[in-house]
Motif scaffolding. Structure first.
Motif, PDB file in Angstrom:
ATOM      1  N   UNK A 159     -34.300-150.170 -36.293  1.00 29.30           N
ATOM      2  CA  UNK A 159     -33.502-149.117 -35.659  1.00 29.30           C
ATOM      3  C   UNK A 159     -34.297-148.427 -34.569  1.00 29.30           C
ATOM      4  N   UNK A 160     -35.533-148.061 -34.888  1.00 27.96           N
ATOM      5  CA  UNK A 160     -36.350-147.301 -33.945  1.00 27.96           C
ATOM      6  C   UNK A 160     -36.722-148.140 -32.727  1.00 27.96           C
ATOM      7  N   UNK A 161     -36.704-149.466 -32.887  1.00 23.53           N
ATOM      8  CA  UNK A 161     -37.036-150.348 -31.751  1.00 23.53           C
ATOM      9  C   UNK A 161     -35.817-150.649 -30.900  1.00 23.53           C
ATOM     10  N   UNK A 162     -34.655-150.148 -31.288  1.00 25.83           N
ATOM     11  CA  UNK A 162     -33.452-150.380 -30.506  1.00 25.83           C
ATOM     12  C   UNK A 162     -32.798-151.715 -30.767  1.00 25.83           C
ATOM     13  N   UNK A 163     -33.269-152.440 -31.807  1.00 26.95           N
ATOM     14  CA  UNK A 163     -32.667-153.734 -32.123  1.00 26.95           C
ATOM     15  C   UNK A 163     -31.347-153.557 -32.863  1.00 26.95           C
ATOM     16  N   UNK A 164     -31.243-152.485 -33.651  1.00 21.08           N
ATOM     17  CA  UNK A 164     -30.001-152.165 -34.361  1.00 21.08           C
ATOM     18  C   UNK A 164     -29.652-150.718 -34.051  1.00 21.08           C
ATOM     19  N   UNK A 165     -28.438-150.500 -33.611  1.00 21.95           N
ATOM     20  CA  UNK A 165     -27.999-149.132 -33.319  1.00 21.95           C
ATOM     21  C   UNK A 165     -27.922-148.333 -34.617  1.00 21.95           C
ATOM     22  N   UNK A 166     -28.291-147.065 -34.529  1.00 21.81           N
ATOM     23  CA  UNK A 166     -28.293-146.219 -35.719  1.00 21.81           C
ATOM     24  C   UNK A 166     -26.905-146.153 -36.345  1.00 21.81           C
ATOM     25  N   UNK A 167     -25.869-146.134 -35.505  1.00 13.31           N
ATOM     26  CA  UNK A 167     -24.503-146.035 -36.018  1.00 13.31           C
ATOM     27  C   UNK A 167     -24.077-147.281 -36.799  1.00 13.31           C
ATOM     28  N   UNK A 168     -24.776-148.402 -36.550  1.00 13.71           N
ATOM     29  CA  UNK A 168     -24.401-149.652 -37.200  1.00 13.71           C
ATOM     30  C   UNK A 168     -25.287-149.998 -38.383  1.00 13.71           C
ATOM     31  N   UNK A 225     -20.232-156.095 -36.288  1.00 15.69           N
ATOM     32  CA  UNK A 225     -21.168-155.275 -35.542  1.00 15.69           C
ATOM     33  C   UNK A 225     -21.436-155.886 -34.178  1.00 15.69           C
ATOM     34  N   UNK A 226     -22.104-155.122 -33.341  1.00 11.14           N
ATOM     35  CA  UNK A 226     -22.252-155.489 -31.937  1.00 11.14           C
ATOM     36  C   UNK A 226     -23.094-156.745 -31.741  1.00 11.14           C
ATOM     37  N   UNK A 227     -24.276-156.771 -32.365  1.00 14.13           N
ATOM     38  CA  UNK A 227     -25.215-157.851 -32.079  1.00 14.13           C
ATOM     39  C   UNK A 227     -25.147-158.925 -33.155  1.00 14.13           C
ATOM     40  N   UNK A 228     -24.122-159.727 -33.127  1.00 13.46           N
ATOM     41  CA  UNK A 228     -24.097-160.885 -34.007  1.00 13.46           C
ATOM     42  C   UNK A 228     -24.842-162.000 -33.309  1.00 13.46           C
ATOM     43  N   UNK A 229     -24.896-163.174 -33.975  1.00 17.76           N
ATOM     44  CA  UNK A 229     -25.635-164.269 -33.359  1.00 17.76           C
ATOM     45  C   UNK A 229     -24.961-164.706 -32.058  1.00 17.76           C
ATOM     46  N   UNK A 230     -25.716-165.365 -31.216  1.00 19.64           N
ATOM     47  CA  UNK A 230     -25.235-165.774 -29.890  1.00 19.64           C
ATOM     48  C   UNK A 230     -23.951-166.589 -30.025  1.00 19.64           C
ATOM     49  N   UNK A 231     -22.868-166.168 -29.350  1.00 13.61           N
ATOM     50  CA  UNK A 231     -21.561-166.814 -29.557  1.00 13.61           C
ATOM     51  C   UNK A 231     -21.407-168.153 -28.869  1.00 13.61           C
ATOM     52  N   UNK A 232     -22.351-168.522 -28.031  1.00 17.94           N
ATOM     53  CA  UNK A 232     -22.178-169.740 -27.251  1.00 17.94           C
ATOM     54  C   UNK A 232     -21.575-169.400 -25.893  1.00 17.94           C
ATOM     55  N   UNK A 233     -21.298-170.427 -25.117  1.00 12.20           N
ATOM     56  CA  UNK A 233     -20.718-170.244 -23.782  1.00 12.20           C
ATOM     57  C   UNK A 233     -19.293-170.790 -23.806  1.00 12.20           C
ATOM     58  N   UNK A 281     -26.823-153.300 -43.128  1.00 15.33           N
ATOM     59  CA  UNK A 281     -27.489-153.421 -44.433  1.00 15.33           C
ATOM     60  C   UNK A 281     -26.563-154.052 -45.469  1.00 15.33           C
ATOM     61  N   UNK A 282     -25.270-153.792 -45.333  1.00 15.56           N
ATOM     62  CA  UNK A 282     -24.308-154.281 -46.319  1.00 15.56           C
ATOM     63  C   UNK A 282     -23.933-155.743 -46.107  1.00 15.56           C
ATOM     64  N   UNK A 283     -24.344-156.314 -45.008  1.00 14.56           N
ATOM     65  CA  UNK A 283     -23.959-157.695 -44.733  1.00 14.56           C
ATOM     66  C   UNK A 283     -24.684-158.664 -45.652  1.00 14.56           C
ATOM     67  N   UNK A 284     -23.945-159.664 -46.113  1.00 15.72           N
ATOM     68  CA  UNK A 284     -24.540-160.735 -46.915  1.00 15.72           C
ATOM     69  C   UNK A 284     -25.046-161.829 -45.984  1.00 15.72           C
TER      70      UNK A 284
END
Length: 1421
Positions: A1273-1282, A547-555, A1287-1290
């Motif tokens: 979702x409603x706060x824009x932190x997670x896109x509705x499409x994702x 998904x789009x917003x995973x944890x910060x990848x570093x530099x 939810x399925x992520x462990x």
């Protein structure tokens, strides 16, 4: 918390007598006054003056003569002063030489290094091998992280203090030998009396010699015991100080893993509880070390005295010793379990204190109380089990001489009936010596096991990994190429990464509700796993879950140069790594590969950290004062107006963590500190996010482009209006890569940058200009902080003349002095404590307890009295079976009643400790915000760590050690009077001596203990504050200064602590002399046969009297400790029942309907508000009304009163006049809970709690996961499409979404950017779903695109809500229904934005400055 506990607290509170609470002086120094004491008439009337700092003298022990040292008479000058008046810190002697922490800590460091050298060498060898075979992992393998040998810390402490500690061991060994050999003299004394009874001619001189010898041996042994205690407890105190310093030093060096495993809350817990147990345990260990010596002597003498018969009793004794030693292992496991509960409780307390404002906003007080009470109940349940086991062992040990002697004498009777009274009672004395030893053994082993647990936890911290200083230093070497090319920074193919670790969940879940929640989560995880399995057949899981917003990848693979004197702006969307890049350049982020070179001194000005100190001290930060540079800095950072309104100018004290400042003021003081420090390169992390437009422009012109124009400046910001001022821009793409170039170059080459610029193009001026709103709030809060502010509507130009803020003479102090009781602990404190622990029996518990004490003492004494009856066959005609049967019965009854007595002590102290702590937490939760603004967190934590630990673990032990010997001594006195009536004549004189010594001692002792408690608070405050500002301190390379400050506070604490320990010994020695006189009188009365008593009776009396000296020493130590611990009870009692309180939390009679407010109509009627009575009004007779569902923007000049509207609505301060109605209900008439639970707020400084996202949205599990996912979702932190994929992520998924409910949140949300925190705060408000929403500049730290998303969310999700928005960017409120314009605490304009725009006034001028035109208005009505 259980209902019976709640009712107990309520009953306790009703029954306590508040008027008799000890004299507490709040915020005032203790008066310099003469004290009236019991024996004041014996002293001169001249009251010694308080010494000046120059008049203070060094600690006198070393220079005192030998006699003064033996009897502790070197303390007399201080004790004389304390008897005449209340002691002050200035009266105490200062520490010098090897008494100072600096001296013995240096030795400890060397000894610890030596003890761990082999382990370190083995670890380095292992690392070398790993590097050779290619298995070295820089993320896991750390040069400084290796396991210390288990007892290395114990041995290092011993090596440091070996001479003192060894001498204490020698003293206790000699004292024990003296006590053990005393029965030889007493046997000779009894034989002498028996010969006289039988009519043999004897030389009276021999008998007198035996009597004097017995009492002299008692005196010498008593002196030795007291010197042992003095030395061992001094070593305990020094060890505690040493480990405190070691923990702070290590905290500065911890690497990421160490900081994760040992967050500030855990280190604070260790400081408050573990080190106290180390201190106590070290004091008692010599007893366990020399234990075999008196035991061996006693066994040998017993065999000599009564032959092989003694072996039966000795066998029981040895078996009992083994049982006690084995039980100690159980005590050890109990303590380790209890430690987890204690850590959890202290963690909750620290979280509460750090976030008390948000807790009040959200009305979370009941939930926090329930959570803390649940943990507290479980903690105390386990402590109860530990203490019951410990006290059962002690009761068994106390009764062991009766059991052992009973078995031995029964065997002796069967084997040889012809033993003399001297042999029997000398043997009884020896069994009593064994009893003393085995009674102290459980105490020594129990405190030792507690200390070992504490030392083990400290060892875990000290052996944690460290940041390698070479990593940072390597960036500053070999920079010739940079100098040649005139570069400030060079980055070559560098990759930086924040290390992440699994969450160590050391919290406990004692309640059934939480257990059920855990099961529910497990079921949910199982359901998600099933979903994963089902999905795996339909699509490739690895790709779909990316998904789009995973944890910060570093530099990744950074490659750029920054020239000297360049002004660089770093920008990008929120969460893209702007702050991370600055941390990487500053050396605070792990470099995995590549090269970073820095030419010149570098300083990171990051998240604002403010000390509890005056403004000037915060800015100078220990730099040398230069008046011109200082004034230039103040002007360049636009602090003139702020300092102008402060009553004492730059001398005005700031609240801890800057709690009384707004974001803007903290940011500018933080900036001023960095500017004043003068470095070649300055890294600025979003320092302008919380300042208004005019101030922002002023800082840009006069600071960045003025004072710092010749420096290399790197500014991370989302305020794109400044882009054109930069030489170049670094744009973070969000995937760990960056692009660098001029603004024009990036517009052509980077589509994301172009998109961001286009989005913000219309708003670039608006953003900065409208931050004026924030600065306005700053001054509102500043008024609250100083509590003596003047409204200042000064709106002059930036170039106003620079003022001298040092000449103002107003009140500078904010933090109040800690309350301190004077004179004796009030009787009401003892009464309240007993009442709290009495349970259902209430007042009946006291007589019941004393009834068991009397019975236990009677049967214990009468058992041996009956032995004397049997020895002399007191009742003619009775068979031996008669004597034996009753002897066995009395022994069994002794065991039963002593065990009951000790168990009752545990019950009372355990229950009282639990109730007092919970009551203190409850009262603290409902204290007004002004209390938290003026009270350092360390001071409050002191009550809930060290003071609570004293109640939990120490007071029951000391009470047992006080009550049991006291009852025994009283019983022996009664027994002596029964046998020797003339002795009654001496009793009043002996009692008078006892009282005289005790009264003289207590006058100074209690005040010294109070001074020590106050000084300890400073250690805690500094420790806590330093942990909070670690990054800033390291950036300024100020570690050594804060360590020196820590040394100063530790030395000041020990000035009182060392005297407190020696003071006890002064009393102990003098009372031992009284006991010796008592023993001498009894012995002489027996020798001269003033009363015709038998040899058996003499044996009985002498065996008991000789014990008294040893018991008195323990009794006195325990008595003084009890009073010292009662000082902790007094301090907790103050928090539990005497703190100021807010208005009632719940008022059932006036509670609004559950559906209130249905509409959200808000009406202010003639509202006036002052933060406290007598202070200037910040709202002055304002009236306005807000219709249901209206969106109201609130704006105005600096100091207008915008934030005071929020304060009034939440009732953080009560109104001076007028009323506020919501849906027709006067909010002043309802409980605070009814009000605050119906409001929602998104604050300027968002608060995140350590744990996970779920806990931060719903800390107390009141909503199901679907609601929480919906809020994200409603706060824009997670896109509705994702959402379905997320939810399925462990939890173990490496691509776990950054805002997954189970995503880890570190302390203070440090793994999220400020903008991300504000979005999570928005989601929290969505979950709350209130009818009224307050936005307090909630978008100050987000980019334009995110701001637009937030505004869209507000429009969609809160369409039916009433919204009050304190404006940050005018553009965001121009389409609101109406605008409320405030000035000088009064309503100046209130109408639709379009009407106000077209009407001359404040709003129109603000629009002009912000370049807002008619085209920006969508609603023109």
């Amino acid at each position: 918390m259980a209902e019976d506990e709640s009712s107990s607290i309520q009953v306790f509170e009703k029954e306590k007598n508040g008027k008799s609470h000890a004299m507490i002086e709040e915020a005032q120094p203790v008066e310099y006054m003469k004290q009236r004491r019991l024996f004041s008439f014996l002293f001169s009337k001249k009251v010694p003056p308080i010494p000046t700092p120059d008049e203070r003298k060094p600690y006198p022990f070393r220079k005192a003569n030998i006699i003064y040292k033996i009897f502790f008479w070197w303390l007399m000058p201080l004790m004389n002063t304390g008897y005449k008046r209340t002691l002050q810190q200035e009266d105490l002697w200062y520490l010098d030489g090897d008494l100072k922490i600096e001296e013995y800590y240096a030795i400890f460091e060397k000894r610890l290094a030596k003890r761990t050298q082999k382990a370190r060498e083995a670890h380095l060898k292992l690392l070398e091998e790993k590097k050779k075979n290619g298995t070295f992992d820089p993320n896991e393998d750390n040069e400084f992280e290796f396991e210390y040998p288990r007892y290395s810390l114990v041995w290092a402490l011993f090596d440091t203090f070996k001479w003192e500690y060894s001498l204490s061991i020698v003293f206790v060994a000699l004292a024990d030998v003296g006590f053990t050999l005393n029965p030889l003299l007493s046997k000779a004394l009894i034989d002498f009396v028996e010969d006289r009874v039988l009519g043999y001619k004897t030389n009276i001189g021999h008998g007198v010699g035996y009597a004097i010898g017995c009492s002299a041996l008692v005196s010498v042994s008593g002196i030795l015991i007291n010197h042992f205690f003095n030395l061992s407890t001094q070593v305990g105190a020094k060890s505690k100080a040493t480990l405190t310093k070691a923990m702070l030093e290590k905290s500065f060096k911890l690497n990421a893993k160490g900081r994760h495993n040992y967050p500030a809350s855990k280190i604070t817990s260790m400081l408050g509880t573990d080190l106290s147990r180390v201190d106590l345990g070290i004091g008692f260990q010599p007893i366990a070390i020399v234990f075999p010596i008196p035991v061996a002597i006693s066994i040998a003498l017993l065999i000599v005295n009564i032959g092989v018969s003694s072996l039966a009793g000795i066998g029981i004794f040895i078996i009992s010793t083994i049982i006690i030693a084995l039980a100690t292992k159980k005590l050890f496991s109990y303590r380790k379990k209890i430690t987890k509960f204690t850590d959890s409780r202290i963690n909750y307390m620290k979280e509460l204190l750090n976030n008390v404002r948000i807790i009040k906003y959200y009305s979370w007080e009941p939930s926090y109380k329930e959570t803390i009470a649940d943990v507290r109940t479980s903690e105390m349940y386990n402590i109860f089990k530990l203490q019951i086991l410990r006290n059962f062992l002690t009761a068994y040990a106390v009764c062991l001489p009766q059991i052992s002697s009973m078995v031995s004498f029964l065997v002796m009777y069967a084997v040889d009936k012809n033993r003399s009274a001297g042999q029997i009672f000398a043997s009884l004395s020896l069994f009593n010596v064994l009893s003393q030893q085995i009674m102290m053994l459980p105490l020594a082993l129990a405190t030792g096991s507690d200390a070992l647990v504490g030392i083990d936890r400290v060892r875990g911290l000290l052996q944690s990994g460290e940041d390698d200083p070479k990593d940072r230093e390597s960036s500053y070497v070999d920079v010739d190429e940079l100098i040649e090319k005139k570069l400030a920074i060079s980055v070559r193919n560098a990759t930086f990464q924040w290390k992440t670790f699994e969450q160590i969940d050391e919290s406990v879940s004692p309640s059934k509700e939480e257990e059920e929640k855990e099961k529910q989560i497990e079921r949910e995880e199982e359901r998600l796993n099933n979903i994963n399995k089902q999905l795996s057949g339909n699509f490739d899981q690895s790709s779909s879950l990316s998904v789009k917003h995973t944890k910060f990848p570093g530099l990744k693979h950074l490659d750029f140069d920054i020239k000297q004197g360049e002004f660089i702006i770093i920008t990008g969307i929120i969460g893209s790594g702007k702050s991370s890049l600055l941390n990487a350049l500053a050396g605070f982020m792990d470099k995995e590969e590549g090269e970073l070179k820095i030419n010149g001194s570098l300083l990171l000005c990051g998240y604002p950290w403010i000390q509890n100190a005056p403004v000037k001290e915060n800015i100078l930060f220990d730099s040398e004062y230069d008046e011109k540079k200082y004034k230039d800095t103040i002007y360049a950072c636009s602090l003139d107006a702020d300092l102008d309104i402060l009553p004492a100018g730059d001398r005005t004290e700031i609240g801890e963590r800057g709690i009384t400042l707004s974001g803007g003021q903290k940011a500018r003081i933080n900036l001023a500190r960095a500017v004043y420090a003068v470095n070649d390169i300055i890294l600025l992390d979003d320092v302008l996010s919380a300042v208004d437009a005019r101030v922002g422009k002023h800082i840009m012109d006069n600071c960045f482009m003025g004072l710092l124009k010749d420096k290399t400046r790197i500014l991370a910001t989302h305020q794109l209006s400044m882009i054109n001022s930069a030489d170049r821009v670094i744009f973070l793409n969000g995937d760990g890569t960056v692009d660098i170039g001029t603004p024009d170059e990036l517009l052509k080459s980077n589509a994301a940058f172009l998109n961001l610029m286009e989005f913000s193009n219309d708003e670039k001026n608006t953003e900065e200009e409208q931050k004026e709103m924030n600065d306005e709030e700053d001054k509102e809060l500043k008024r609250q902080m100083t509590e003596k502010s003047l409204l200042n509507d000064n709106d002059e130009d930036d170039e106003e003349s620079r003022k001298d803020f040092t000449s103002k003479t107003g009140e500078a102090q904010l933090i109040q002095k800690e309350e301190r009781a004077i004179n004796g602990i009030s009787f009401s404190i003892y009464k309240n404590y007993v009442m709290a622990g009495s349970g259902a029996l209430k007042a009946g518990m006291t007589p019941v307890f004393f009834f068991f004490v009397i019975l236990a003492t009677f049967f214990q004494l009468f058992t041996n009295t009956w032995l004397s009856f049997w020895t002399e066959e007191k009742f003619p005609g009775r068979s031996s079976g008669f004597y034996i049967g009753l002897y066995v019965a009395f022994t069994c009854l002794t065991i039963i009643f002593v065990s009951t007595e000790f168990s009752l002590i545990v019950f009372i102290t355990n229950k009282a400790s639990k109730l007092l702590n919970i009551a203190a937490v409850t009262n603290l939760l409902h204290a007004p915000m002004s209390f938290f603004d003026t009270t350092p967190i360390g001071r409050i934590l002191n009550r809930f760590t060290k003071d609570t630990d004293a109640l939990d673990n120490e007071i029951s032990q000391q009470l047992r050690l006080f009550i049991y010997p006291t009852a025994n001594v009283c019983g022996v006195l009664i027994l002596c009077i029964i046998y020797l009536p003339w002795f009654a004549i001496a009793v009043p004189f002996l009692v008078a001596l006892f009282i005289g010594f005790a009264n003289f001692y207590q006058a100074s002792s209690r005040e010294i203990k109070r001074l020590e408690a106050l000084a300890r608070s400073f250690v805690y405050n500094n420790f806590n504050e330093t942990l909070g500002g670690m990054t800033t301190i390291k950036s300024f390379k100020a570690e050594s200064r804060f360590l020196i400050k820590n040394n100063l506070y530790i030395n000041r604490m020990n000035e009182a602590y060392f005297i407190s320990l020696s003071n006890q010994r002064w009393l102990g020695i003098h009372l031992d002399l009284v006991a010796s006189a008592f023993a001498l009188i009894i012995a002489l009365l027996s020798v001269t046969r003033q009363f015709q008593i038998s040899a058996a009776s003499v044996g009985l009396l002498v065996s008991y009297v000789m014990q008294i000296a040893g018991q008195l020493s323990l009794l006195i130590r325990a008595m003084t400790q009890v009073e010292n611990e009662m000082n902790s009870v007094e301090r907790l009692d103050y928090y539990a029942f005497h703190l100021p309180s807010e208005a009632p939390f719940d008022i059932p009679e006036t509670a609004p309907p559950p559906t209130w407010p249905q509409h959200g109509v808000v009406e202010f009627k003639n509202v006036s508000l002052a933060y406290r009575p007598g202070l200037p009004l910040v709202l002055n007779n304002i009236s306005f009304s807000v219709k249901a569902g209206e969106k109201i923007g609130i704006c105005g000049r600096t100091g207008a009163g915008k934030s005071s509207i929020m304060t009034a609505l939440y009732r953080l301060a009560e109104l001076a006049n007028g009323e506020i109605n919501i849906d027709g209900i006067n909010i002043a008439k309802i409980g605070l809970n009814s009000l605050r639970s119906k409001l929602s707020i998104i604050p300027q400084d968002p608060v995140l709690f350590r744990g996970n996202i779920r806990k931060n949205l719903d800390p107390f599990n009141k909503h199901n996961d679907d609601e929480l996912w919906g809020a994200l979702r409603r706060s824009g932190l997670i896109e509705e499409s994702e959402l379905s994929k997320v939810k399925c992520q462990a939890l173990t998924d490496p691509q776990l979404h950054k805002f997954h409910l189970d995503q880890v949140v570190e302390d203070d949300g440090s793994n999220f950017s400020l903008g991300e925190k504000q979005l999570i705060a928005l989601a929290r408000a969505v979950v709350r779903n209130s009818k009224i929403l307050i936005l307090d500049e909630a978008t100050s730290s987000v980019d334009y695109e995110t701001d637009a998303k937030i505004q869209k969310t507000i429009v969609q999700e809160f369409s039916s809500c009433t919204i009050l928005c304190i404006a940050h960017r005018l553009k965001t409120i121009v389409d609101y229904d109406r605008i409320l314009v405030l000035d000088k605490g009064q309503v100046q304009q209130f109408n639709t934005p379009w009407v106000l725009f077209n009407k001359e006034g404040i709003f129109q001028k603000m629009c002009e400055r912000s370049k807002i035109t008619a085209l920006d208005f969508n609603r023109k009505s």
